[in-house]
Design a protein around this motif. Sequence first.
Motif, PDB file in Angstrom:
ATOM      1  N   GLY A 332       0.986  -1.329  -0.124  1.00 13.63           N
ATOM      2  CA  GLY A 332       0.040   0.172   0.166  1.00 13.63           C
ATOM      3  C   GLY A 332       0.863   1.297   0.164  1.00 13.63           C
ATOM      4  O   GLY A 332       0.653   2.273  -0.722  1.00 13.63           O
ATOM      5  N   PHE A 336       0.358   4.282  -2.403  1.00 13.68           N
ATOM      6  CA  PHE A 336      -0.019   5.703  -2.120  1.00 13.68           C
ATOM      7  C   PHE A 336       1.099   6.809  -2.591  1.00 13.68           C
ATOM      8  O   PHE A 336       0.779   7.755  -3.025  1.00 13.68           O
TER       9      PHE A 336
ATOM     10  N   GLU B  89       3.284   9.688   4.962  1.00 11.81           N
ATOM     11  CA  GLU B  89       3.737   8.280   5.146  1.00 11.81           C
ATOM     12  C   GLU B  89       3.337   7.673   6.213  1.00 11.81           C
ATOM     13  O   GLU B  89       2.994   6.404   6.238  1.00 11.81           O
ATOM     14  N   TRP B  92      -0.221   6.699   5.804  1.00  7.35           N
ATOM     15  CA  TRP B  92      -0.597   5.360   5.100  1.00  7.35           C
ATOM     16  C   TRP B  92       0.013   4.126   5.193  1.00  7.35           C
ATOM     17  O   TRP B  92      -0.090   3.294   4.593  1.00  7.35           O
ATOM     18  N   THR B  93       0.812   4.055   6.444  1.00  9.38           N
ATOM     19  CA  THR B  93       1.367   3.218   6.880  1.00  9.38           C
ATOM     20  C   THR B  93       0.380   2.650   8.189  1.00  9.38           C
ATOM     21  O   THR B  93       0.097   1.243   8.137  1.00  9.38           O
TER      22      THR B  93
END
Lengths: 540, 266, 199
Positions: A332, A336, B89, B92-93
């Motif tokens: 992912g 992104f 970052e 979205w981790t």
Amino acid sequence: MTILIDKKNQVTEKIQPKGFLRYFSFSLDHKVIGIQYLVCGFLFYLVGGTLASAIRIELTSPMSDFMPRDVYNQVLTLHGTIMIFLWIVPVVNGAFGNYLIPFYVGARDMAFPRLNAVAFWLIPPSGLMLITSYFIDGAAQAGWTAYPPLSITTPQSGQIVWILSVLLLGGSSIFGGINFIATILKLRRPGLKLMQLPMYCWAMLGTSILVVLSTPVLAGTLILLSFDIVANTGFFNPVLGGNVVVYQHLFWFYSHPAVYIMVLPAFGLVSEILPIHCRKPLFGYKTMVFSIMGIVVLGLVVWAHHMFTSGTPPWMRLFFTIATAFIAVPTGIKFFNWVATMWGGKISINSAMLFSCGFIINFVFGGITGVALAQVPFDIHVHDTYFVVAHFHYIVYGGSVFVIFSSIYHWFPKVTGKLLDEKLGILHFALTFIGFNLCFAPQHWLGLNGMPRRVAEYDPQFQFVNQISSLGALFMAISTIPFLINIFLSVKNGKKAGDNPWGALTPEWLTSSPPPVENWKGEAPLVTEPYGYGIDTTDN
Amino acid sequence: MLSKSSYLIFIISGVIGISFWIGFNVNLLPTEASINAPIYDELFKILFIIGLILFIGMSLLVVYSLFKFRKRKGQIGDGIALEGNLKLEIIWTVIPSIIVLVVGLYSYNIYDRMGGMNELNHDHSLMGNNSEKIWAGISQSNNNLGLIDTNIEVSAMQFAFLFNYPKGDFISGELHVPVNKEISVKMESKDVIHAFWIPEFRIKQDIIPGQPTVLNFTPTKVGKYPIICAELCGPYHGGMRASIIVEEQSDYEDWFNQNKKDELIA
Amino acid sequence: MTTINPKKLENSSNEDNGHHEDFRLFGLITFLIADGMTFAGFFAAYLTYKAVNPLPDGAIYELELPIPTINTILLLVSSATFHKAGKALFKKNNVESQKWLLITAVLGISFLICQLFEYFHLPFGLTDNLFASTFYALTGFHGLHVTLGTLMILIILWQTRIEGGRISYKNMFPFEAVELYWHFVDGIWVILFIILYLL
Ligand code: HEA
Ligand code: HEA
Ligand code: CUA
Ligand SMILES: [Cu+2]
């Protein structure tokens, strides 16, 4: 260090044929080998695609009427094996890896040019051997997974040829992997740091680690399997006290990492293509590197998710569920980051870009069905059904093959010095994208509602949806026509591309198109910021 | 004009709304005919909705950026030199990690409710081989000793299923079971690997030579459903099917009594 | 700010880093890791069989320890003698080096003879049972490695015969490669010995 190889090369280049003929010779030039991989792989893709068309034709009717049942099994086994071992793996690794990696590390060739050529020349004979086995005594018919005891009890000559050629292809893959690791880690141009390498190098490093660690296990397993077939041992033969599930563990220990061997390089290629056409630096370089390594590590410990319905105990099923699903996190991150790379860019909408965007959309879909499959209770219903077939075609076709096409549009000007025609390219994209979704999206429904995979005959209630799927396959077959026309026309009289038509910053564009034998006329440029877009421009 | 953030909220809630609507209104699954089926469908719905949100969201982002940030005629130069953003970052981790973890725990719960975590015992005292090791399967309940209503032995071979009813000492080509009773099947293969799959029950288990497996399930709906072999087992793999007939207790007993071997020593 | 900085290639002369750990040795190590994974697969299979597949009653799988113990010693000593040979070669003492190499080769051949002797005196054959098959597969695959290694030792033995020949203190790479390979085969044997004979 580099020069050591230059000398060898200069010597060998002299005796080697020039011009078109060099592509048919035992060349040591990494660029020639890269093109050899690509063209060879594409020819096998046409064969594999023809077999896929045969599958789809057979499945337009619920009866087994287009070909005999055992031939159907041979066709699907060959289709799977060819597409994986002779198309995707050699092309995303061998073709682009050989062409690009020496440029990216600022070298004049790969670390071991001779090994490199050997690795390539293992491929055509083993591929041809595999295909001819069909005409001699019938090809293998136990699926590309070759589960015993079926693979032990089906006609043996085909299965033995299958094992032999997969062993050779595995060997080729290992040689390639060793070469890439050595080139990336040891042959870097002085002054070039690891964290300055283009992302494709990292992807290939990760992939090659997987190749080196997992392919030998497949080789060992297939050797044991061949003993079972020819020497009557009982490793996987329950009649002789063997254990068939052990084969599955060993096989998937390779073949799950193999799916990342098929897709990590594609991730790398997309990371090269997007920044150039979006005119923006690659977003989050460091996290991209970490996520590749995360995928490598996780990829080695998730294999049993292919075995949820075989003889695995509950605790094992659970462990592998969690481990598998977690691969969504590093993957992912990459997606992104790519979207963030596009965000705020100045995007040229061309064939390369469209195929890359198609890849993102298709892969996210396939990845999400993958995460669903990773959940044991979910998988129990859909394992070995068309849902799985749909999942992996979304990834291998919608992912890797889309990226291969994108890369061909992107690097064609470098290789030939000519541009591909954009109109034909966009037509190719549209046909592929529509055909692909038409072919594989309905297969999810088929799987959920009771159509198992690897069948030549099925419940008549599924006929209509199968026909839609076959129509999609027809679209895909047609889509290769504009592509091939485009290639042939452009090679002959395409527009002159110039050295750097995209205004790119990665090293392969900083030389002439096509590049000279040793990549650069002068010294190798030191590119410390391969993605330094937007730093030195006047706004608007 | 709405502000940027209200647009964003509008779009996000739109995507979520549409996903929920599709998730609840589009049925992609066959009839639910066992206790397992509604449990499975609950999981399916959740995964479907989460998947749709992510997929629609990502696709919109890609298509939107492709359109919004396309290079216009005459435009030159590069985009902004944005190389990364730590906060993004991390976001979205962490968010996918949470999703994955929650989904994993939830599917553990589902698996447990389906009986996946129970011990694999199977009462075959009638056959006298109770000690045999069961390698894998799904066992619906722990009350194995004689409490399971119907024990059946499945043997699979190229290319057929045979159903042995030890209590009646007969073999049938069709699987008859009473509705709403817990059934236990013990499966063994005579040659290669097969699989036992009833789509309407949402259960599947490989039938492995040399490694007996079990499946326990409780049908909830009278009817005839296909039993499908889901593991490639040779040329006629596609034709290797049988039927399971779920009937009322009385119908089942009639059928059973018709078939059972007459008492030899009366 | 420029992104392209074509600095001069420092050190662009052809530096022959013969006996340094150059990338050929690195490549070999990578290959040995791969080779080791093949063995790892075999070991994993063996251990799984042992854990979950009980042998049928009456199956014979008792192994005698003397021969493999001798073999272990043979290989360990041969690793040491190989090392000696390398040291001697580095000191330009080719004769000395050849002597040690010869001893190594003899040790390797003795290992193979002992192995064959064991094969002929074992009470079970390749296809007798799962244990027997795995035993032969593992030791046979390892024996193949020893055979290959011995052949390569004989080849470098031939090539070191003259000082300054193809293999010498100036070009140690082939020598080091075979030595590394030999130590690797040796190491695998120790693991194999522990897992197969002692566990
Ligand atoms: C290139 C090939 C490739 C790739 C990359 C993948 C990637 C993944 N695969 Fe797939 N798979 C195959 C090829 C591939 N697969 C093949 C060939 C088979 C069938 C083999 C056979 O039996 O013949 C198969 C089968 C297969 C199975 C077995 C099904 C069965 O037989 O019953 C499973 C089960 O867990 C699975 C899972 C996954 C998962 C979780 C990923 C993950 O890596 C996907 C991760 C990606 C994403 C999730 C999308 C992007 C992420 C985001 C946008 C972040 C947010 C997302 C979430 C929080 C969910 N795959
Ligand atoms: C890895 C890559 C890969 C790729 C790219 C593809 C591409 C395609 N695959 Fe395949 N597939 C697999 C890997 C792949 N597949 C694997 C691993 C299996 C599992 C096998 C197994 O179960 O063991 C499988 C199985 C599989 C099945 C299931 C079979 C079954 O279970 O019974 C189906 C059915 O629809 C299918 C269809 C297709 C189609 C329509 C394409 C299309 O995308 C193909 C499009 C390409 C073309 C249509 C070629 C066009 C060209 C021509 C037709 C011209 C020919 C001309 C000359 C020769 C000059 N594939
Ligand atoms: Cu039995 Cu498929
Ligand atoms: Cu997998």
